[in-house]
Scaffold this motif. Structure first.
Motif, mmCIF file in Angstrom:
data_model
loop_
_atom_site.group_PDB
_atom_site.id
_atom_site.type_symbol
_atom_site.label_atom_id
_atom_site.label_comp_id
_atom_site.label_asym_id
_atom_site.label_seq_id
_atom_site.Cartn_x
_atom_site.Cartn_y
_atom_site.Cartn_z
ATOM 1 N N GLU A 1 0.812 -1.219 0.000
ATOM 2 C CA GLU A 1 0.000 0.000 0.000
ATOM 3 C C GLU A 1 0.845 1.269 0.000
ATOM 4 O O GLU A 1 0.375 2.342 -0.366
ATOM 5 N N ASP A 2 2.109 1.164 0.423
ATOM 6 C CA ASP A 2 2.990 2.332 0.508
ATOM 7 C C ASP A 2 3.754 2.604 -0.791
ATOM 8 O O ASP A 2 4.465 3.597 -0.896
ATOM 9 N N ASN B 1 4.180 3.516 -4.779
ATOM 10 C CA ASN B 1 3.549 4.247 -5.872
ATOM 11 C C ASN B 1 4.407 4.049 -7.121
ATOM 12 O O ASN B 1 5.606 4.299 -7.095
ATOM 13 N N THR C 1 4.462 4.874 -11.337
ATOM 14 C CA THR C 1 3.846 5.585 -12.457
ATOM 15 C C THR C 1 4.762 5.526 -13.676
ATOM 16 O O THR C 1 5.978 5.375 -13.542
ATOM 17 N N SER D 1 8.277 5.061 -6.217
ATOM 18 C CA SER D 1 8.420 5.765 -4.947
ATOM 19 C C SER D 1 7.655 5.015 -3.865
ATOM 20 O O SER D 1 6.744 4.238 -4.149
ATOM 21 N N SER E 1 11.048 7.625 3.140
ATOM 22 C CA SER E 1 10.493 7.733 1.801
ATOM 23 C C SER E 1 11.642 7.779 0.805
ATOM 24 O O SER E 1 12.769 8.118 1.152
ATOM 25 N N CYS F 1 12.368 8.010 -3.823
ATOM 26 C CA CYS F 1 11.844 8.117 -5.175
ATOM 27 C C CYS F 1 12.980 7.832 -6.145
ATOM 28 O O CYS F 1 14.048 8.426 -6.022
#
Length: 144
Positions: free
Chosen positions: A60-61, A63, A65, A74, A99, A101
């Motif tokens: 769920e954490d 991302n 694209t 990320s 976090s 990216c």
């Protein structure tokens, strides 16, 4: 293929300073400041397959694209503190919010066909290549 996935080594920009790093890294694990997942990228002919090690990250954490020929991976994890944290006598607490990216420029991908799976802390991304139209060999035209 290396031009499709340029690699920048974070150590290329680091200037070692023994005295500053001694106190900054005292009792810290090595390379703690570079907490990005390591990736393997394989050319399977009709697709690129990327595997990223992401231990401790929840699905769920994450991302993922693909926009303007750039794949962006990320993740962000926020550890919530509760009232019990204040009552404990931590000497050191290293688990915290993190976090990252990473971006990979890659062109010639069928974006509708991109697939991703996350299992046992490994993210596997399949990037199917666009089907190139085969060009016929050159045809010589006789001039009369």
């Amino acid at each position: 293929m290396t031009s499709l996935f340029p690699v920048v080594n974070t150590n290329d920009f680091a200037v070692p300073d023994v005295f500053d790093n001694f106190f900054n890294n005292f009792m810290w694990p090595a390379d703690s400041s570079y907490n990005v997942p390591k990736v393997d990228i394989e050319d399977k002919g009709d697709a690129y397959v990327m595997k990223a090690d992401m231990p401790g990250v929840a699905k769920e954490d994450i991302n993922l694209t693909y926009d303007n020929d750039v794949l962006t991976l990320s993740a962000s994890h926020v550890e919530h503190k509760d009232e019990q944290d204040e009552q404990k006598n931590y000497i050191r607490k290293e688990r915290m919010s993190t976090s990252f990216c990473r971006q990979f420029p890659v062109s010639g991908i069928q974006k509708e066909g991109i697939q991703a799976a996350f299992e046992n802390g490994v993210l596997t991304i399949t990037l199917p290549k666009e089907k190139t139209q085969t060009t016929e060999p050159q045809h010589t035209i006789e001039i009369q």
